[in-house]
Design an enzyme around this catalytic site. Structure first.
Site, PDB file in Angstrom:
ATOM      1  N   PRO A 165       0.847  -1.204   0.000  1.00  0.00           N
ATOM      2  CA  PRO A 165       0.000   0.000   0.000  1.00  0.00           C
ATOM      3  C   PRO A 165       0.881   1.252   0.000  1.00  0.00           C
ATOM      4  O   PRO A 165       1.485   1.605   1.009  1.00  0.00           O
ATOM      5  CB  PRO A 165      -0.804  -0.120   1.294  1.00  0.00           C
ATOM      6  CG  PRO A 165      -0.063  -1.084   2.152  1.00  0.00           C
ATOM      7  CD  PRO A 165       0.820  -1.924   1.283  1.00  0.00           C
ATOM      8  N   ASP A 197       5.669   2.513   2.493  1.00  0.00           N
ATOM      9  CA  ASP A 197       4.781   1.373   2.720  1.00  0.00           C
ATOM     10  C   ASP A 197       3.919   1.714   3.945  1.00  0.00           C
ATOM     11  O   ASP A 197       4.422   1.759   5.070  1.00  0.00           O
ATOM     12  CB  ASP A 197       5.648   0.134   2.973  1.00  0.00           C
ATOM     13  CG  ASP A 197       4.831  -1.133   3.156  1.00  0.00           C
ATOM     14  OD1 ASP A 197       3.629  -1.039   3.494  1.00  0.00           O
ATOM     15  OD2 ASP A 197       5.407  -2.229   2.976  1.00  0.00           O
ATOM     16  N   HIS A 198       2.646   1.921   3.700  1.00  0.00           N
ATOM     17  CA  HIS A 198       1.784   2.405   4.779  1.00  0.00           C
ATOM     18  C   HIS A 198       1.515   1.341   5.847  1.00  0.00           C
ATOM     19  O   HIS A 198       0.996   1.631   6.920  1.00  0.00           O
ATOM     20  CB  HIS A 198       0.459   2.908   4.183  1.00  0.00           C
ATOM     21  CG  HIS A 198      -0.158   4.028   4.975  1.00  0.00           C
ATOM     22  ND1 HIS A 198       0.166   4.303   6.285  1.00  0.00           N
ATOM     23  CD2 HIS A 198      -1.098   4.944   4.640  1.00  0.00           C
ATOM     24  CE1 HIS A 198      -0.539   5.320   6.725  1.00  0.00           C
ATOM     25  NE2 HIS A 198      -1.314   5.741   5.743  1.00  0.00           N
ATOM     26  N   ARG A 199       1.888   0.083   5.567  1.00  0.00           N
ATOM     27  CA  ARG A 199       1.747  -0.937   6.617  1.00  0.00           C
ATOM     28  C   ARG A 199       2.796  -0.721   7.696  1.00  0.00           C
ATOM     29  O   ARG A 199       2.625  -1.133   8.844  1.00  0.00           O
ATOM     30  CB  ARG A 199       1.951  -2.343   6.023  1.00  0.00           C
ATOM     31  CG  ARG A 199       0.902  -2.751   5.024  1.00  0.00           C
ATOM     32  CD  ARG A 199       1.311  -4.015   4.318  1.00  0.00           C
ATOM     33  NE  ARG A 199       2.594  -3.856   3.630  1.00  0.00           N
ATOM     34  CZ  ARG A 199       3.225  -4.811   2.974  1.00  0.00           C
ATOM     35  NH1 ARG A 199       2.696  -6.027   2.911  1.00  0.00           N
ATOM     36  NH2 ARG A 199       4.370  -4.600   2.380  1.00  0.00           N
ATOM     37  N   ILE A 253       4.854   2.403   7.841  1.00  0.00           N
ATOM     38  CA  ILE A 253       5.125   3.816   8.144  1.00  0.00           C
ATOM     39  C   ILE A 253       3.817   4.609   8.147  1.00  0.00           C
ATOM     40  O   ILE A 253       3.020   4.517   7.202  1.00  0.00           O
ATOM     41  CB  ILE A 253       6.102   4.391   7.095  1.00  0.00           C
ATOM     42  CG1 ILE A 253       7.463   3.698   7.237  1.00  0.00           C
ATOM     43  CG2 ILE A 253       6.250   5.899   7.241  1.00  0.00           C
ATOM     44  CD1 ILE A 253       8.323   3.776   6.018  1.00  0.00           C
TER      45      ILE A 253
END
Ligand code: CAO
Length: 449
Positions: A245, A421-423, A425
């Protein structure tokens, strides 16, 4: 006593000498009433000749590519019971829009009683409630189907339906892209043998196939194969794009002072045999930001439950080569000064352009930088280079009027695009990282160059 029924090509309008393009049954096959036996295809349309009765195929009187006209025998079926005089359900299909529809009633079968032959008079009953013939089953013609439906015969549609295959995903190998039974079988095999997409979290994407377009219908085209590097990197880019993501944080740094410093030192770099570009300052600032925000210098482990935090600082640099994009890695960037980094950057990008990078040259990166600043642009979304969790995109610096509280000042502004990577950060941390990076670039004296 068993009836043998000779199946003949029905009245198919103005067509004659039509090739048999598909034989859908074999001698000895049991067939249902209205099951298609062969497919015929004229220049304009495709149609199937179905069995008028249930029974066993005793003879095939045509072979692939034979040319047939109305009244020609196609097959002989030994009927399961005594045959009522019926109309074979020829299944005409949509012709090209310009041609008249082929929907005339078909010819009757000829009945042969074993041991003696009895010719039935041709009966062409008008369709009625008791008529056992099927209504015409349209099949997508070679003309563009307004519905965009795949080009396949009713029998193939039925076959696909029974197996749960979406024909929109099947590539037709017959003339004009028509889907035949082998194509459906090949598709099923490919699905069964395909390894699921290695997406993190066990996600498997089930997306419709891209539309198949014959571009030469719209103008001249030529085919150019992708390079080996494009094929390899393309699949990794695709995996990273769909499985991570991504969010991109945009910011800008005032590099007026940095540019002054760079220009002042450019001559020295040139004497040493390389160029001093903004990129090396970005490597330096990135190392400082990775030290300050360690989750950016990390990777998710295989389980996806833990972060592996790295204590080393190897930076990948996206290099544009004639063969495609590659990302060699400069190691231990925290231990190198700006001239050493410039020298290594020059060497490794030359090696990349000469196609001489080894796999080791491209391994072990912690964080990547993709600089399009030498070309132009104001921002873009770089794709994270997994298993890394962030990548910095750099666009072209521009002299801009910046308000200093009293007046506008001409400042050299550098656009930064940080994809993360929004998982791993959060957005707030990404904004902090990008701000820190910008401030580092603005403080050239504090950069420990
Ligand atoms: N703003 C303004 N000018 C810039 C700049 C920026 N952000 N970055 C570089 N420049 C200038 C350089 O100073 C140099 O100027 P001079 O010729 O006057 O010295 C010129 O642009 C060309 O720089 P360069 O591209 O040769 O050197 P670099 O160190 O900036 O980059 C490399 C090296 C290998 C990264 C680059 O050549 C390259 O391949 N970039 C493409 C990367 C890419 O394709 N990314 C996309 C991947 S994702 O799809």
């Amino acid at each position: 006593m068993t009836d043998q029924v000779v199946i003949r090509v029905p009245d198919i309008g103005d067509f004659s000498e039509i090739p048999v393009i598909e034989i859908l049954v074999a001698v000895g096959d049991s067939v249902e009433a209205e099951q298609s036996l062969v497919t015929l295809e004229s220049d304009k349309a495709t149609m199937e000749v179905p069995a008028p009765v249930a029974g066993v195929v005793r003879e095939l009187r045509v072979a692939l590519d034979d040319k047939v006209s109305e009244g020609d025998a196609v097959a002989v079926i030994e009927a399961d019971g005594l045959v009522e005089p019926v109309t074979p359900a020829a299944q005409p299909v949509q012709p090209e829009p310009s041609s008249p529809a082929v929907t005339k009633p078909p010819a009757s079968p000829e009945r042969v009683v074993t041991g003696q032959t009895e010719k039935k008079p041709a009966t062409i009953p008008a369709p009625s409630a008791g008529d056992r013939s099927s209504p015409p089953v349209p099949m997508d013609s070679k003309a563009t189907s307004p519905s965009g439906a795949p080009y396949a015969s009713p029998a193939i549609r039925r076959y696909a339906r029974e197996l749960g295959v979406d024909l929109a995903r099947v590539t037709g190998s017959a003339r004009g892209g028509r889907i035949i039974r082998e194509d459906v079988n090949r598709y099923i095999k490919s699905v069964l043998s395909a390894t699921p997409a290695p997406a993190a979290g066990g996600l498997v994407f089930d997306l419709p196939a891209a539309p198949k377009v014959n571009f030469s219908r719209y103008g001249d085209t030529e085919q150019q194969p992708l390079s080996r590097i494009q094929k390899i990197s393309g699949s990794y880019l695709h995996r990273n794009w769909v499985s991570i993501p991504h969010v991109t944080q945009n910011d800008q740094a005032d590099i007026t002072d940095m540019e002054a410093y760079r220009k002042a030192n450019s001559e020295r770099a040139r004497e040493l045999g390389f160029k001093l570009t903004p990129l090396v300052f970005l490597i330096k600032a990135s190392v400082a930001a990775l030290k300050k925000y360690p989750t950016f210098n990390a990777s998710l482990d295989q389980s996806g439950d833990n972060l592996v935090l790295k204590k080393y600082f190897h930076i990948g640099i996206a290099v544009d080569t004639p063969q495609g994009l590659v990302v060699p890695v400069i190691r231990d960037c925290d231990q190198k000064d700006i001239l050493q980094l410039a020298g290594e950057l020059g060497e490794i990008s030359q090696k990349a352009r000469d196609g001489k990078l080894t796999p080791t040259d491209m391994q072990g990166g912690c964080f990547s930088i993709s600089s399009l600043g030498g070309i132009g642009g104001t921002s873009f979304t770089p794709i994270i280079n997994a298993p890394e969790v962030a990548i910095l995109g750099v666009s072209r610096s521009k002299l801009s009027p910046i308000w200093d509280g009293e007046s506008f000042q001409p400042r050299m502004m550098l656009p930064l695009s940080l994809s993360y990577d929004h998982r791993v950060i959060d957005g707030a941390n990404a904004a902090r990282f990008a701000r820190f990076l910008a401030l580092r670039l603005e403080d050239v004296q504090g950069m420990n160059l």
